[in-house]
Write an enzyme that holds these catalytic residues in place. Structure first.
Site, PDB file in Angstrom:
ATOM      1  N   ASP A  36       0.873  -1.172   0.000  1.00 25.73           N
ATOM      2  CA  ASP A  36       0.000   0.000   0.000  1.00 25.73           C
ATOM      3  C   ASP A  36       0.911   1.222   0.000  1.00 25.73           C
ATOM      4  O   ASP A  36       1.637   1.452   0.962  1.00 25.73           O
ATOM      5  CB  ASP A  36      -0.892  -0.022   1.249  1.00 25.73           C
ATOM      6  CG  ASP A  36      -1.900   1.106   1.246  1.00 25.73           C
ATOM      7  OD1 ASP A  36      -1.675   2.129   0.554  1.00 25.73           O
ATOM      8  OD2 ASP A  36      -2.915   0.983   1.948  1.00 25.73           O
TER       9      ASP A  36
ATOM     10  N   ASP B  69      -3.199   2.683  -5.582  1.00 21.75           N
ATOM     11  CA  ASP B  69      -1.920   2.643  -4.859  1.00 21.75           C
ATOM     12  C   ASP B  69      -1.782   1.397  -3.993  1.00 21.75           C
ATOM     13  O   ASP B  69      -1.036   1.400  -3.024  1.00 21.75           O
ATOM     14  CB  ASP B  69      -1.763   3.896  -3.992  1.00 21.75           C
ATOM     15  CG  ASP B  69      -2.730   3.923  -2.822  1.00 21.75           C
ATOM     16  OD1 ASP B  69      -3.726   3.173  -2.862  1.00 21.75           O
ATOM     17  OD2 ASP B  69      -2.484   4.674  -1.871  1.00 21.75           O
ATOM     18  N   GLU B  70      -2.488   0.344  -4.362  1.00 25.25           N
ATOM     19  CA  GLU B  70      -2.522  -0.813  -3.471  1.00 25.25           C
ATOM     20  C   GLU B  70      -2.638  -2.108  -4.271  1.00 25.25           C
ATOM     21  O   GLU B  70      -3.463  -2.215  -5.175  1.00 25.25           O
ATOM     22  CB  GLU B  70      -3.733  -0.664  -2.544  1.00 25.25           C
ATOM     23  CG  GLU B  70      -3.769  -1.657  -1.424  1.00 25.25           C
ATOM     24  CD  GLU B  70      -4.972  -1.425  -0.506  1.00 25.25           C
ATOM     25  OE1 GLU B  70      -5.579  -0.336  -0.579  1.00 25.25           O
ATOM     26  OE2 GLU B  70      -5.294  -2.340   0.250  1.00 25.25           O
TER      27      GLU B  70
HETATM   28 MG    MG Z   1      -2.192   4.056   0.264  1.00 28.18          MG
END
Ligand code: MG
Length: 139
Positions: A12, A123-124
């Site tokens: 993450d 973003d993960e």
């Molecule tokens: Mg994040």
């Protein structure tokens, strides 16, 4: 027979949007930076970027650097409230096209090393590393 143990990694990217912004504004590294707002502001005279205190109106923080978080601001906070807490923080508008592009590059780079990936957002990701040896190569 017991199932083989599995190794799952969760990545993450923290403060991802702010980190992308700092690529094009390296002069702001190490400083409180807030990303958000409904429109871009012009910098005040002589300053390289707009300050949070200049923002008037609705709008929330999309993300903030750790230096800004240390001043009490965080994602989802209204910009007017944030401006009272961190008036001197720099304010940059969100650029989602850039975040998508860097997200694509980040995932492509990781996938070159660990092809079994579950995409969980901009973003993960989750990675299945079960079939990799400790050097990161596929067996
Ligand atoms: Mg994040």
């Amino acid at each position: 027979m017991l199932p083989l143990p599995r190794s799952i990694a969760h990545l993450d990217m923290d403060a991802f949007f702010a980190s992308v912004e700092l690529l094009s504004a390296p002069d702001l590294r190490g400083q409180p930076v807030v990303v958000g707002g409904r429109r871009a502001l012009a910098p005040s005279h002589g300053e390289p970027h707009p300050r949070l205190r200049s923002y008037v109106g609705r709008g929330v923080i999309t993300t903030a650097t750790y230096e800004a978080r240390a001043l009490g601001v965080h994602s989802g906070m209204g910009l007017m409230k944030a401006a009272r807490l961190a008036p001197d923080a720099w304010l940059l508008p969100a650029n989602f096209d850039a975040y998508r592009e860097y997200s694509r590059r980040f995932k492509a780079a990781v996938q070159a090393l660990a092809p079994v990936m579950e995409d969980r957002g901009i973003d993960e990701i989750y990675l299945d590393l079960s079939s990799q040896n400790p050097e990161g190569r596929l067996d």
